[in-house]
Design a protein around this motif. Structure first.
Motif, PDB file in Angstrom:
ATOM      1  N   UNK A   1      70.508  46.891 -26.843  1.00  0.00           N
ATOM      2  CA  UNK A   1      70.345  48.177 -27.533  1.00  0.00           C
ATOM      3  C   UNK A   1      69.025  48.824 -27.181  1.00  0.00           C
ATOM      4  N   UNK A   2      67.976  48.003 -27.078  1.00  0.00           N
ATOM      5  CA  UNK A   2      66.676  48.519 -26.651  1.00  0.00           C
ATOM      6  C   UNK A   2      66.747  49.073 -25.235  1.00  0.00           C
TER       7      UNK A   2
ATOM      8  N   UNK B   1      70.549  52.501 -34.399  1.00  0.00           N
ATOM      9  CA  UNK B   1      69.625  52.118 -35.461  1.00  0.00           C
ATOM     10  C   UNK B   1      68.183  52.079 -34.942  1.00  0.00           C
ATOM     11  N   UNK B   2      68.010  51.632 -33.708  1.00  0.00           N
ATOM     12  CA  UNK B   2      66.672  51.572 -33.134  1.00  0.00           C
ATOM     13  C   UNK B   2      66.071  52.964 -32.998  1.00  0.00           C
ATOM     14  N   UNK B   3      66.864  53.933 -32.563  1.00  0.00           N
ATOM     15  CA  UNK B   3      66.355  55.306 -32.438  1.00  0.00           C
ATOM     16  C   UNK B   3      65.990  55.889 -33.796  1.00  0.00           C
ATOM     17  N   UNK B   4      66.771  55.559 -34.811  1.00  0.00           N
ATOM     18  CA  UNK B   4      66.443  56.035 -36.161  1.00  0.00           C
ATOM     19  C   UNK B   4      65.115  55.451 -36.619  1.00  0.00           C
ATOM     20  N   UNK B   5      64.929  54.149 -36.396  1.00  0.00           N
ATOM     21  CA  UNK B   5      63.677  53.488 -36.801  1.00  0.00           C
ATOM     22  C   UNK B   5      62.500  54.086 -36.047  1.00  0.00           C
ATOM     23  N   UNK B   6      62.645  54.301 -34.741  1.00  0.00           N
ATOM     24  CA  UNK B   6      61.566  54.884 -33.946  1.00  0.00           C
ATOM     25  C   UNK B   6      61.232  56.298 -34.420  1.00  0.00           C
ATOM     26  N   UNK B   7      62.247  57.031 -34.853  1.00  0.00           N
ATOM     27  CA  UNK B   7      62.005  58.385 -35.337  1.00  0.00           C
ATOM     28  C   UNK B   7      61.279  58.443 -36.667  1.00  0.00           C
ATOM     29  N   UNK B   8      61.278  57.328 -37.396  1.00  0.00           N
ATOM     30  CA  UNK B   8      60.617  57.295 -38.701  1.00  0.00           C
ATOM     31  C   UNK B   8      59.128  56.994 -38.600  1.00  0.00           C
ATOM     32  N   UNK B   9      58.690  56.437 -37.471  1.00  0.00           N
ATOM     33  CA  UNK B   9      57.277  56.105 -37.300  1.00  0.00           C
ATOM     34  C   UNK B   9      56.586  57.217 -36.514  1.00  0.00           C
ATOM     35  N   UNK B  10      55.771  57.983 -37.214  1.00  0.00           N
ATOM     36  CA  UNK B  10      55.149  59.165 -36.632  1.00  0.00           C
ATOM     37  C   UNK B  10      54.220  58.871 -35.470  1.00  0.00           C
ATOM     38  N   UNK B  11      53.552  57.744 -35.495  1.00  0.00           N
ATOM     39  CA  UNK B  11      52.580  57.449 -34.440  1.00  0.00           C
ATOM     40  C   UNK B  11      53.257  57.151 -33.103  1.00  0.00           C
ATOM     41  N   UNK B  12      54.517  56.718 -33.133  1.00  0.00           N
ATOM     42  CA  UNK B  12      55.231  56.488 -31.873  1.00  0.00           C
ATOM     43  C   UNK B  12      55.460  57.809 -31.153  1.00  0.00           C
ATOM     44  N   UNK B  13      55.900  58.824 -31.891  1.00  0.00           N
ATOM     45  CA  UNK B  13      56.053  60.135 -31.284  1.00  0.00           C
ATOM     46  C   UNK B  13      54.732  60.714 -30.829  1.00  0.00           C
ATOM     47  N   UNK B  14      53.655  60.428 -31.566  1.00  0.00           N
ATOM     48  CA  UNK B  14      52.334  60.930 -31.186  1.00  0.00           C
ATOM     49  C   UNK B  14      51.862  60.315 -29.870  1.00  0.00           C
TER      50      UNK B  14
END
Length: 623
Positions: free
Chosen positions: A64-65, A422-435
């Motif tokens: 999935x990753x 589910x992994x994309x949803x989790x990544x979207x919830x952590x703001x610093x990853x997008x930053x």
């Protein structure tokens, strides 16, 4: 129930069950095994897990990753392209919010598609088909960014005036995408997608898709031009990994109960060329920045290649941020925006139908029946509606890159795509990853665009393989459509006041459509292909239908692949009326499990040549 599982010779103990058996091999028939080409592709056609199989949980997470990382480049590129036209060029914090939002929504749409949609292992994400009409809308005089927003020293990201400037633009896109997506929902759930596909052939698709890539050359040139050396290095690395080193296996340590710690050969360069190219260029830019090799003068050439320009955004970004519908305000709607986005919607639908068939073959599933295709297109429309409501500035579509990954990994389980969602949803919830992603230097992004947009252009042209290109008719249609798709938008952009009908709203609609290259090229291709006399063989319609349709789909599909989950609607009390609904499965209660096994074997034997050719095409795909 999944088909019986037999050993397939894959040298990876992680792909075995408790008894040490391999899963879901697709055997070639005797004729193909002894033929000149059968032995060459025998291993390539064997699946480790079929669409209905459930791999171990740790393997679901790993694979999935991988799917998430495969789609990473395409999804990330969209908000970075839009940021300049949304007046967000120097607002990296908002850019990070856009990146987190599009990953979050892509995860939701992926789960909807796998569970309620076409139910194949196909990932959903942002689409480049929406970019061209979106940029056309934002290029209109009333939506062009004020000159001062391009000057970093004049931009105060917390100023209410500045916030209103970029939020009004994204709200305009939100409303247009939400209204246009209703058309896709209607076409899908009503079953009209079949009627639409009967008039759209390769000579319509080829210019439409090709002009998506060609119309973005300006964005690629501007970003790469910030430092051509860094951009060229990024392009070189991506090409090196995806073309020259793709067949080079890399030994990676793995663990299993039987073999304990051991090394497994993984074709990492073939799976993640874009991510590896970006990461290495990013690292080199960081080293050059730390040793002050790159200039520190903001006005000097190459300054945009430094990695410390946006370093503060990581500290400012929150650790946790929950994207929500309407986070940028109440969406607005205009006729010009809706009609412009509709051009992208039609292109996205047609492309997705092809992806469904390719995904079915590569995941060990029979060809998708009409009800599954209808449901898939309808769910994609709902996904675009959600993307508009959340404010990604884009829609969603099926990702061809991840369909190709199925042919590489030989794992067709849809549970793996659920894990990726589910992994994309989790990544979207952590703001610093997008930053973190916003700190990628602009020339690195430009180098990625040079490869990515070139591949999109070539992917459109590849549809001409179904037609007779020795025909002067086809050469004229394609050449004329492509040329008009470049000339007319360019002229209208340079002469924005030339469209005057006396009705402002109508002027806006015409301007947006005429500045959308994919619409202009696709329109001429559609009209000319359906009006100029030509045989079905000459037009490529026969080959096109042979690949994208199956006359026996109503009886050759087992219920456990394409029916609703938890056997919803499959009970006898539903059978009398549910068959009349275009997106609902037909009743097949009389078929036994043995019948389904026989049917699957027939499909495999009849379709093996298609599997061989398609798998070879996937392995030859540039990225």
């Amino acid at each position: 129930m999944a088909p019986d599982k037999k050993p397939n010779g894959v040298d990876n103990s992680a792909f075995t069950n408790e008894n040490g058996e391999q899963f879901c091999s697709i055997q070639l028939n005797d004729k193909e095994e002894v033929s000149s080409g059968g032995a060459q592709y025998e291993d390539r056609n064997k699946l480790t897990y079929c669409v209905t199989d459930v791999p171990p949980w740790y393997l679901c997470i790993i694979l999935g990753t991988q799917h998430y990382l495969t789609a990473f480049g395409g999804i990330l590129a969209i908000p970075l392209i839009l940021s300049r036209e949304l007046c967000l060029e120097h607002d990296t914090l908002t850019q990070s919010h856009l990146i987190s939002t599009i990953f979050f929504v892509s995860g939701i749409c992926t789960l909807l598609q796998v569970t309620l949609g076409v139910r194949l292992p196909i990932l959903q994400g942002g689409t480049f088909a929406f970019l061209t009409p979106t940029l056309a809308v934002l290029s209109m005089p009333e939506w062009k960014c004020p000159a001062w927003t391009s000057n970093a020293s004049l931009v105060n990201t917390s100023d209410p005036e500045y916030i209103e400037i970029w939020q009004t633009r994204i709200r305009e896109l939100q409303g247009s995408i939400m209204v246009a997506s209703c058309f896709q929902i209607f076409v899908g759930f009503s079953g009209l997608i079949g009627l639409l596909m009967s008039f759209i052939g390769p000579l319509t698709i080829a210019p439409t898709i090709s002009l998506i890539g060609l119309s973005l050359f300006d964005s690629a040139g501007n970003d790469a031009g910030k430092h051509w050396g860094i951009a060229a290095m990024t392009t070189f690395l991506i090409v090196l990994f995806s073309q020259y080193l793709r067949h080079l296996p890399v030994p990676l340590p793995t663990y299993s109960k039987t073999k304990k710690f051991h090394f497994t050969q993984v074709y990492i360069f073939q799976i993640l060329p874009v991510l590896l190219g970006i990461t290495m260029s990013w690292l080199i830019c960081y080293i050059l920045t730390e040793y002050n090799v790159l200039t520190s003068d903001p006005q000097a050439y190459g300054y945009q290649a430094r990695t410390d320009l946006k370093r503060n955004v990581i500290g400012r970004a929150p650790w946790f941020r929950f994207p929500y519908p309407g986070q940028w305000g109440k969406p607005t709607v205009s006729a010009a925006g809706v009609f412009g986005i509709l051009a992208g919607v039609v292109s996205s639908m047609v492309e997705s139908v092809g992806d469904y068939h390719a995904c079915a073959r590569l995941s060990g599933a029979p060809p998708p029946p009409k009800h599954a295709i209808n449901r898939g297109i309808g769910i994609e429309g709902i996904g675009c509606l959600l993307a508009g409501a959340w404010g990604t500035g884009n829609g969603t579509t099926s990702y061809s890159e991840n369909v190709g990954a199925l042919g590489i990994t030989k794992v067709g389980s849809r549970i793996v795509i659920v894990a990726s969602g589910f992994l994309m949803i989790i990544m979207g919830l952590f703001g610093k990853i997008g930053a973190i992603f916003t700190t990628i230097p602009t020339p690195v992004i430009g180098g990625m665009f040079l490869v990515m947009f070139g591949v999109i252009t070539a992917a459109g042209i590849s549809n001409l393989q179904y037609t007779d290109m020795n025909s002067s008719r086809n050469i004229f249609i394609f050449g004329f459509s492509m040329f008009c798709g470049l000339v007319i938008p360019n002229w209208v952009i340079k002469n924005p006041s030339s469209v005057e009908t006396g009705v402002v709203e109508l002027d806006q609609v015409i301007t947006v459509l005429l500045t959308t290259g994919m619409f202009v090229g696709g329109f001429f291709g559609f009209v000319l292909d359906n009006t100029i006399p030509g045989s079905a063989q000459e037009r490529g319609i026969l080959t096109w239908k042979k690949i994208h349709e199956d006359d026996l789909d109503e009886i050759l599909v087992p219920s456990d692949v394409y029916d609703f989950p938890f056997r919803i609607g499959s009970q006898p009390c539903f059978a009398s009326w549910i068959r009349f609904i275009p997106f609902c499965p037909k009743s097949n209660h009389g078929n036994s499990k043995k019948d389904h096994a026989d049917i699957l074997e027939t499909v495999k034997e009849n379709d093996i040549n298609k599997n061989v050719n398609l798998t070879q095409a996937v392995h030859d795909t540039p990225l």
